[in-house]
Scaffold this motif. Structure first.
Motif, PDB file in Angstrom:
ATOM      1  N   UNK A   1     -19.499 -10.770 -37.086  1.00 42.05           N
ATOM      2  CA  UNK A   1     -19.680 -11.789 -38.110  1.00 42.05           C
ATOM      3  C   UNK A   1     -18.655 -11.628 -39.228  1.00 42.05           C
ATOM      4  N   UNK A   2     -18.389 -10.387 -39.604  1.00 43.44           N
ATOM      5  CA  UNK A   2     -17.389 -10.121 -40.637  1.00 43.44           C
ATOM      6  C   UNK A   2     -16.001 -10.571 -40.174  1.00 43.44           C
ATOM      7  N   UNK A   3     -15.671 -10.308 -38.925  1.00 46.79           N
ATOM      8  CA  UNK A   3     -14.371 -10.707 -38.378  1.00 46.79           C
ATOM      9  C   UNK A   3     -14.227 -12.221 -38.347  1.00 46.79           C
ATOM     10  N   UNK A   4     -15.280 -12.894 -37.937  1.00 44.36           N
ATOM     11  CA  UNK A   4     -15.252 -14.357 -37.874  1.00 44.36           C
ATOM     12  C   UNK A   4     -15.085 -14.948 -39.268  1.00 44.36           C
ATOM     13  N   UNK A   5     -15.707 -14.342 -40.249  1.00 47.33           N
ATOM     14  CA  UNK A   5     -15.574 -14.808 -41.623  1.00 47.33           C
ATOM     15  C   UNK A   5     -14.150 -14.622 -42.141  1.00 47.33           C
ATOM     16  N   UNK A   6     -13.443 -13.643 -41.592  1.00 51.17           N
ATOM     17  CA  UNK A   6     -12.064 -13.392 -41.996  1.00 51.17           C
ATOM     18  C   UNK A   6     -11.078 -14.310 -41.282  1.00 51.17           C
ATOM     19  N   UNK A   7     -11.598 -15.202 -40.417  1.00 49.03           N
ATOM     20  CA  UNK A   7     -10.744 -16.190 -39.768  1.00 49.03           C
ATOM     21  C   UNK A   7     -10.409 -15.920 -38.323  1.00 49.03           C
TER      22      UNK A   7
ATOM     23  N   UNK B   1      -1.703  -6.628 -34.810  1.00 45.77           N
ATOM     24  CA  UNK B   1      -0.788  -7.364 -33.937  1.00 45.77           C
ATOM     25  C   UNK B   1      -1.461  -7.736 -32.624  1.00 45.77           C
ATOM     26  N   UNK B   2      -2.249  -6.801 -32.062  1.00 49.63           N
ATOM     27  CA  UNK B   2      -2.948  -7.093 -30.810  1.00 49.63           C
ATOM     28  C   UNK B   2      -3.960  -8.220 -31.009  1.00 49.63           C
ATOM     29  N   UNK B   3      -4.695  -8.154 -32.105  1.00 53.94           N
ATOM     30  CA  UNK B   3      -5.676  -9.203 -32.395  1.00 53.94           C
ATOM     31  C   UNK B   3      -4.993 -10.545 -32.640  1.00 53.94           C
ATOM     32  N   UNK B   4      -3.924 -10.500 -33.394  1.00 50.29           N
ATOM     33  CA  UNK B   4      -3.197 -11.710 -33.778  1.00 50.29           C
ATOM     34  C   UNK B   4      -2.584 -12.396 -32.560  1.00 50.29           C
ATOM     35  N   UNK B   5      -2.019 -11.597 -31.678  1.00 54.84           N
ATOM     36  CA  UNK B   5      -1.409 -12.172 -30.483  1.00 54.84           C
ATOM     37  C   UNK B   5      -2.463 -12.711 -29.524  1.00 54.84           C
ATOM     38  N   UNK B   6      -3.612 -12.050 -29.433  1.00 54.44           N
ATOM     39  CA  UNK B   6      -4.662 -12.451 -28.489  1.00 54.44           C
ATOM     40  C   UNK B   6      -5.411 -13.698 -28.944  1.00 54.44           C
ATOM     41  N   UNK B   7      -5.488 -13.944 -30.243  1.00 54.31           N
ATOM     42  CA  UNK B   7      -6.268 -15.066 -30.770  1.00 54.31           C
ATOM     43  C   UNK B   7      -5.825 -16.389 -30.144  1.00 54.31           C
ATOM     44  N   UNK B   8      -6.782 -17.190 -29.733  1.00 52.06           N
ATOM     45  CA  UNK B   8      -6.497 -18.476 -29.091  1.00 52.06           C
ATOM     46  C   UNK B   8      -6.280 -19.569 -30.148  1.00 52.06           C
ATOM     47  N   UNK B   9      -5.238 -19.395 -30.924  1.00 53.64           N
ATOM     48  CA  UNK B   9      -4.856 -20.364 -31.942  1.00 53.64           C
ATOM     49  C   UNK B   9      -3.471 -20.916 -31.617  1.00 53.64           C
ATOM     50  N   UNK B  10      -3.181 -22.083 -32.125  1.00 55.87           N
ATOM     51  CA  UNK B  10      -1.837 -22.641 -32.004  1.00 55.87           C
ATOM     52  C   UNK B  10      -0.895 -21.880 -32.937  1.00 55.87           C
ATOM     53  N   UNK B  11       0.426 -21.998 -32.758  1.00 52.95           N
ATOM     54  CA  UNK B  11       1.352 -21.326 -33.683  1.00 52.95           C
ATOM     55  C   UNK B  11       1.079 -21.685 -35.141  1.00 52.95           C
ATOM     56  N   UNK B  12       0.828 -22.950 -35.423  1.00 49.18           N
ATOM     57  CA  UNK B  12       0.565 -23.370 -36.800  1.00 49.18           C
ATOM     58  C   UNK B  12      -0.724 -22.754 -37.325  1.00 49.18           C
TER      59      UNK B  12
ATOM     60  N   UNK C   1     -13.261 -15.509 -31.327  1.00 48.00           N
ATOM     61  CA  UNK C   1     -14.022 -14.640 -30.432  1.00 48.00           C
ATOM     62  C   UNK C   1     -13.118 -13.673 -29.674  1.00 48.00           C
ATOM     63  N   UNK C   2     -11.970 -14.152 -29.225  1.00 43.63           N
ATOM     64  CA  UNK C   2     -11.057 -13.308 -28.441  1.00 43.63           C
ATOM     65  C   UNK C   2     -10.517 -12.168 -29.283  1.00 43.63           C
ATOM     66  N   UNK C   3     -10.121 -12.450 -30.513  1.00 40.66           N
ATOM     67  CA  UNK C   3      -9.615 -11.404 -31.403  1.00 40.66           C
ATOM     68  C   UNK C   3     -10.701 -10.384 -31.710  1.00 40.66           C
ATOM     69  N   UNK C   4     -11.933 -10.862 -31.848  1.00 37.60           N
ATOM     70  CA  UNK C   4     -13.061  -9.957 -32.095  1.00 37.60           C
ATOM     71  C   UNK C   4     -13.227  -8.967 -30.941  1.00 37.60           C
ATOM     72  N   UNK C   5     -13.095  -9.464 -29.721  1.00 37.80           N
ATOM     73  CA  UNK C   5     -13.229  -8.607 -28.545  1.00 37.80           C
ATOM     74  C   UNK C   5     -12.147  -7.528 -28.526  1.00 37.80           C
ATOM     75  N   UNK C   6     -10.937  -7.901 -28.923  1.00 37.92           N
ATOM     76  CA  UNK C   6      -9.838  -6.925 -28.970  1.00 37.92           C
ATOM     77  C   UNK C   6     -10.168  -5.818 -29.958  1.00 37.92           C
ATOM     78  N   UNK C   7     -10.681  -6.192 -31.116  1.00 40.01           N
ATOM     79  CA  UNK C   7     -11.013  -5.200 -32.134  1.00 40.01           C
ATOM     80  C   UNK C   7     -12.146  -4.286 -31.665  1.00 40.01           C
ATOM     81  N   UNK C   8     -13.201  -4.876 -31.153  1.00 42.09           N
ATOM     82  CA  UNK C   8     -14.365  -4.092 -30.729  1.00 42.09           C
ATOM     83  C   UNK C   8     -13.991  -3.144 -29.585  1.00 42.09           C
TER      84      UNK C   8
END
Length: 395
Positions: free
Chosen positions: A14-20, A65-76, A23-30
């Motif tokens: 929940x804390x990770x999601x609040x930081x923007x 970097x791992x979380x940022x690259x894994x996140x399913x977001x567009x470049x923008x 789900x995919x980035x959360x999995x990388x962190x966990x």
């Protein structure tokens, strides 16, 4: 993040999601946490806010970097994520102020993979037009484009502090050489440094005062401006004052024009790939440097004021010594088709730097004029650097 302990995965997520994060980035962190044998179940070891800071608040760190690259977001969207995490806001003077718990990782080197990836995101997010054009179109994309342009100065600050604080040398240039040696990378000196050798209009241009060094030789991404006289970095960050709340004092009235040379001649992180002597190994369209770095939105008022040609006195750029043709990719540069009196004395690194420093100050102006003519006589061959010129006249 609130100041509390995390005792289960759900709370952490929940804390990770609040930081923007998604789900995919959360999995990388966990997954990373679990690899460190830290449990979130029952009443076993909890993750405190301080330990979370170390792993997740440093933009450019290995985990980030791992979380940022894994996140399913567009470049923008990824660019917007970083800007939001930095709480990046443009103040009344057009200066980007950042605050909050997120910051660029001080351990991130100027050639870091994260910076390469971030740079590629900028190229993909703003693919068709210049950053200036995107800003003029208004809307959310325009706001992001403007902030991305201004964010580069904070990357510069991080790069400079990394070199200054982690390497030993008599001056910044020696530290930069030590960094390159330890990292086993080659530096580039081939791109012109006109825009980093500005001079006040009530003076004359005699010879270059600074040289440009880019990391790496092929990508020319991170940039350093070095004073040819003492080997120290030339940077806006060595001039800025700070307000009591920690923000940068961006009011141009608080800075003396005569003493603002480092702001005028400061370094600039490159989102595109500058045209240097050596080809890049990274795919990028031929105009990326001009779209993203040269044809950029307006600079903060503090810099725009001291470099504005509409003013009687301002920090002026000397034009290059050679002529450009209409077929050149520089054609949109208003000053490109006019020959001037500028030639870099450093094109090959330390040997040019040392050769120039051996010229007595009283003779530098006269020697430079002869070097300038030497370069002109060689056209269409490129400027070979000052050391080769010295070798020629010594024979």
């Amino acid at each position: 993040m609130q100041d509390k302990n995390f005792t289960d995965i759900a709370a952490l997520k929940n804390e990770l999601l609040c930081a923007g994060w998604d789900e995919v980035a959360c999995k990388v962190y966990i997954k990373s946490i679990r690899k460190q044998s830290i449990s979130f179940t029952g009443h076993t070891t909890a993750i405190t806010k301080n330990s979370f800071d170390k792993m997740c608040y440093l933009i450019g760190s290995e985990l980030y970097t791992r979380m940022f690259k894994a996140a399913h977001f567009s470049p923008l969207q990824k660019l917007s994520l970083i800007l939001n995490q930095l709480n990046a806001k443009i103040d009344v003077n057009g200066f980007l102020q950042i605050s909050g718990e997120y910051r660029l990782d001080p351990a991130m080197p100027p050639h870091a993979y994260f910076l390469k990836y971030f740079r590629k995101l900028v190229q993909r997010a703003f693919l068709q037009k210049s950053l200036k054009d995107y800003v003029q179109n208004n809307g959310q994309t325009a706001k992001t484009a403007m902030k991305v342009h201004l964010l580069r100065s904070y990357i510069d600050k991080n790069n400079i502090e990394f070199v200054q604080q982690n390497f030993i040398g008599k001056n910044d240039f020696e530290k930069l050489l030590q960094y390159a040696k330890q990292a086993k990378i080659k530096l580039d000196y081939s791109t012109a440094a006109n825009y980093h050798n500005r001079y006040l209009t009530n003076n004359r241009f005699f010879y270059p005062q600074n040289m440009k060094v880019q990391v790496t030789k092929s990508s020319r991404m991170s940039e350093f401006i070095v004073d040819l006289k003492d080997g120290h970095f030339v940077s806006e960050w060595q001039v800025y004052k700070y307000n009591t709340d920690g923000t940068v004092d961006s009011d141009p009235r608080h800075y003396n024009l005569q003493q603002s040379g480092e702001i005028a001649n400061t370094e600039s992180f490159n989102y595109g790939i500058p045209h240097g002597r050596y080809p890049s190994i990274f795919f990028c369209d031929n105009h990326s440097h001009y779209r993203l770095d040269v044809w950029h939105p307006v600079d903060p008022l503090i810099r725009n004021t001291i470099t504005n040609r509409k003013n009687t006195y301002y920090w002026k750029t000397e034009k290059s010594y050679y002529w450009k043709t209409e077929k050149s990719y520089y054609v949109k540069d208003k000053e490109a088709n006019y020959a001037g009196n500028y030639a870099d004395v450093v094109k090959n690194g330390k040997r040019d730097y040392e050769a120039w420093r051996q010229v007595p100050d009283s003779k530098k102006a006269a020697v430079y004029l002869d070097f300038l003519e030497y370069c002109r006589r060689r056209l269409p061959l490129q400027n070979p650097g000052f050391a080769k010129y010295v070798k020629r006249i010594g024979n």
